[in-house]
Motif scaffolding. Structure first.
Motif, PDB file in Angstrom:
ATOM      1  N   LEU A  39      20.702   4.523  40.172  1.00 39.78           N
ATOM      2  CA  LEU A  39      19.621   3.617  40.450  1.00 39.78           C
ATOM      3  C   LEU A  39      19.118   3.693  41.944  1.00 39.78           C
ATOM      4  N   PHE A  40      19.928   3.720  42.831  1.00 37.18           N
ATOM      5  CA  PHE A  40      20.068   4.156  44.016  1.00 37.18           C
ATOM      6  C   PHE A  40      19.288   5.240  44.629  1.00 37.18           C
ATOM      7  N   ALA A  41      19.233   6.453  43.715  1.00 40.50           N
ATOM      8  CA  ALA A  41      18.584   7.535  43.883  1.00 40.50           C
ATOM      9  C   ALA A  41      17.175   7.625  43.552  1.00 40.50           C
ATOM     10  N   SER A  42      16.530   6.270  42.816  1.00 40.38           N
ATOM     11  CA  SER A  42      15.361   6.135  42.373  1.00 40.38           C
ATOM     12  C   SER A  42      14.548   5.279  43.330  1.00 40.38           C
ATOM     13  N   ASP A  43      13.295   5.524  43.336  1.00 36.64           N
ATOM     14  CA  ASP A  43      12.028   4.881  43.963  1.00 36.64           C
ATOM     15  C   ASP A  43      11.768   3.766  43.213  1.00 36.64           C
ATOM     16  N   ALA A  44      11.626   4.259  41.783  1.00 36.49           N
ATOM     17  CA  ALA A  44      10.701   3.536  41.027  1.00 36.49           C
ATOM     18  C   ALA A  44      11.252   3.369  39.724  1.00 36.49           C
ATOM     19  N   LEU A  45      10.928   2.462  38.737  1.00 35.41           N
ATOM     20  CA  LEU A  45      11.193   2.185  37.138  1.00 35.41           C
ATOM     21  C   LEU A  45       9.962   2.448  36.533  1.00 35.41           C
ATOM     22  N   PRO A  76       9.418  -0.836  42.957  1.00 41.21           N
ATOM     23  CA  PRO A  76       8.281  -0.660  41.989  1.00 41.21           C
ATOM     24  C   PRO A  76       8.617  -0.488  40.906  1.00 41.21           C
ATOM     25  N   LYS A  77       7.921  -1.272  39.665  1.00 50.18           N
ATOM     26  CA  LYS A  77       8.133  -0.842  38.354  1.00 50.18           C
ATOM     27  C   LYS A  77       6.760  -0.862  37.618  1.00 50.18           C
ATOM     28  N   TYR A  78       6.951   0.245  36.796  1.00 51.58           N
ATOM     29  CA  TYR A  78       5.526   0.417  35.943  1.00 51.58           C
ATOM     30  C   TYR A  78       5.963   0.214  34.356  1.00 51.58           C
ATOM     31  N   VAL A  79       4.955  -0.447  33.786  1.00 50.06           N
ATOM     32  CA  VAL A  79       5.194  -0.658  32.281  1.00 50.06           C
ATOM     33  C   VAL A  79       3.982  -0.120  31.621  1.00 50.06           C
ATOM     34  N   VAL A  80       4.271   0.585  30.570  1.00 50.60           N
ATOM     35  CA  VAL A  80       3.175   1.141  29.984  1.00 50.60           C
ATOM     36  C   VAL A  80       3.036   0.305  28.565  1.00 50.60           C
ATOM     37  N   SER A  81       1.701  -0.249  28.519  1.00 48.12           N
ATOM     38  CA  SER A  81       1.689  -1.326  27.526  1.00 48.12           C
ATOM     39  C   SER A  81       0.128  -1.353  27.272  1.00 48.12           C
ATOM     40  N   THR A  82      -0.200  -1.348  25.976  1.00 49.33           N
ATOM     41  CA  THR A  82      -1.694  -1.808  25.706  1.00 49.33           C
ATOM     42  C   THR A  82      -1.836  -3.245  25.239  1.00 49.33           C
ATOM     43  N   THR A  83      -0.765  -4.010  25.107  1.00 50.32           N
ATOM     44  CA  THR A  83      -0.728  -5.320  24.679  1.00 50.32           C
ATOM     45  C   THR A  83      -0.594  -6.228  25.829  1.00 50.32           C
ATOM     46  N   LYS A  86      -0.575  -9.443  31.522  1.00 45.49           N
ATOM     47  CA  LYS A  86       0.083  -9.322  32.992  1.00 45.49           C
ATOM     48  C   LYS A  86       1.546  -9.263  33.025  1.00 45.49           C
ATOM     49  N   ALA A  87       1.890  -8.820  33.935  1.00 44.38           N
ATOM     50  CA  ALA A  87       3.402  -8.596  34.295  1.00 44.38           C
ATOM     51  C   ALA A  87       3.787  -9.648  35.140  1.00 44.38           C
ATOM     52  N   GLU A  88       5.099 -10.266  34.912  1.00 46.22           N
ATOM     53  CA  GLU A  88       5.348 -11.458  35.519  1.00 46.22           C
ATOM     54  C   GLU A  88       6.478 -10.873  36.536  1.00 46.22           C
ATOM     55  N   TRP A  89       7.320  -9.795  36.255  1.00 49.81           N
ATOM     56  CA  TRP A  89       8.510  -9.528  36.987  1.00 49.81           C
ATOM     57  C   TRP A  89       8.026  -8.751  38.098  1.00 49.81           C
ATOM     58  N   GLU A  90       8.522  -9.050  39.372  1.00 44.17           N
ATOM     59  CA  GLU A  90       8.175  -8.585  40.781  1.00 44.17           C
ATOM     60  C   GLU A  90       7.936  -7.452  40.865  1.00 44.17           C
ATOM     61  N   ASN A  91       6.861  -6.872  41.651  1.00 49.53           N
ATOM     62  CA  ASN A  91       6.439  -5.461  41.850  1.00 49.53           C
ATOM     63  C   ASN A  91       6.150  -4.766  40.521  1.00 49.53           C
ATOM     64  N   THR A  92       5.650  -5.235  39.852  1.00 50.38           N
ATOM     65  CA  THR A  92       5.299  -4.388  38.374  1.00 50.38           C
ATOM     66  C   THR A  92       3.993  -4.264  38.226  1.00 50.38           C
ATOM     67  N   THR A  93       3.489  -3.043  37.753  1.00 45.91           N
ATOM     68  CA  THR A  93       2.071  -2.704  37.583  1.00 45.91           C
ATOM     69  C   THR A  93       2.182  -2.130  36.167  1.00 45.91           C
ATOM     70  N   ILE A  94       0.995  -2.733  35.378  1.00 48.07           N
ATOM     71  CA  ILE A  94       0.922  -2.265  33.994  1.00 48.07           C
ATOM     72  C   ILE A  94      -0.107  -0.852  34.045  1.00 48.07           C
ATOM     73  N   ILE A  95       0.369   0.246  33.255  1.00 44.48           N
ATOM     74  CA  ILE A  95      -0.037   1.199  33.099  1.00 44.48           C
ATOM     75  C   ILE A  95      -0.819   1.279  31.539  1.00 44.48           C
ATOM     76  N   ARG A  96      -2.105   1.648  31.429  1.00 46.28           N
ATOM     77  CA  ARG A  96      -2.896   1.726  30.408  1.00 46.28           C
ATOM     78  C   ARG A  96      -3.665   2.795  30.196  1.00 46.28           C
ATOM     79  N   GLY A  97      -4.207   3.374  29.250  1.00 45.40           N
ATOM     80  CA  GLY A  97      -4.918   4.655  29.168  1.00 45.40           C
ATOM     81  C   GLY A  97      -4.272   5.971  29.126  1.00 45.40           C
ATOM     82  N   ASP A  98      -4.394   6.876  29.795  1.00 48.45           N
ATOM     83  CA  ASP A  98      -3.903   8.094  29.605  1.00 48.45           C
ATOM     84  C   ASP A  98      -2.673   7.965  30.593  1.00 48.45           C
ATOM     85  N   VAL A  99      -1.467   7.852  29.737  1.00 51.73           N
ATOM     86  CA  VAL A  99      -0.266   7.579  30.431  1.00 51.73           C
ATOM     87  C   VAL A  99       0.172   8.834  31.054  1.00 51.73           C
ATOM     88  N   ALA A 100       0.104  10.097  30.452  1.00 53.24           N
ATOM     89  CA  ALA A 100       0.545  11.326  31.138  1.00 53.24           C
ATOM     90  C   ALA A 100      -0.265  11.635  32.427  1.00 53.24           C
TER      91      ALA A 100
END
Length: 186
Positions: A39-45, A76-83, A86-100
């Motif tokens: 985890l500590f070697a990571s910048d984001a989830l 920073p956290k990124y969640v891939v979802s079409t459904t 909004k993301a309630e967890w602190e520092n979370t961004t929703i990714i939609r569309g072209d995930v790759a």
């Protein structure tokens, strides 16, 4: 550029679903230390919706002395979802569309690893697009006895070859295997 590291707990019979039901007795002090180092070697989830919902419901209410909980909650956290609306967890961004495409851009933004917990639908999509730089599988000494579908690490039609880059064995018998995609083999 950041590396994308997908990590998962797996039983001897290939089960990855609901590890909270079977992996606990094998999670000793050294496994905790390894998980913390990862985890500590990571910048984001980067998370799929299912695991995001589980984590978002539990991690914000936890605390610890070692800083693991603070790190996972603040990074920073990124969640891939079409459904998700909004993301309630602190520092979370929703990714939609072209995930790759969006994940490829994320890899350019970060210096350290981007950590994907679980090898479900999201990880398999990222593997298919050549975006996973390392696959880390924690093989637990237990036969869970589930078969088929999303319970298993493999997915129908998802063939990928890997090269072993390292292993560690914990005091309780978990073998942590680190693989990188084999170049030119898929």
């Amino acid at each position: 550029m950041g590396r994308l590291v997908a990590t998962t707990f797996m039983s001897l019979d290939g089960v990855i679903k609901n590890p909270e039901e079977w992996q606990g007795p094998f999670f000793g002090e050294d496994a905790g230390r390894f998980a913390e180092e990862r985890l500590f070697a990571s910048d984001a989830l980067l998370l799929g919706r299912g695991i995001y919902e589980v984590y978002a419901a539990t991690w914000p209410t936890m605390d610890d002395d070692g800083g693991f909980v603070e790190k996972i909650n603040k990074m920073p956290k990124y969640v891939v979802s079409t459904t998700l609306d909004k993301a309630e967890w602190e520092n979370t961004t929703i990714i939609r569309g072209d995930v790759a495409d969006q994940v490829a851009k994320l890899k350019q933004e970060f210096e350290q690893d981007i950590l994907v917990y679980g090898v479900g639908q999201l990880a398999h999509e990222l593997l298919a697009h050549g975006l996973v730089d390392e696959l880390e599988v924690w093989v637990h000494p237990i036969l869970v006895g589930r078969t088929g579908g999303e319970a298993l690490i493999g997915r129908e039609g998802s063939r990928h070859e890997f090269e072993l880059v390292g292993t560690e064995t914990t005091e309780l018998g978990v073998i942590i295997c680190r693989y990188r995609p084999a170049v030119g083999k898929d």
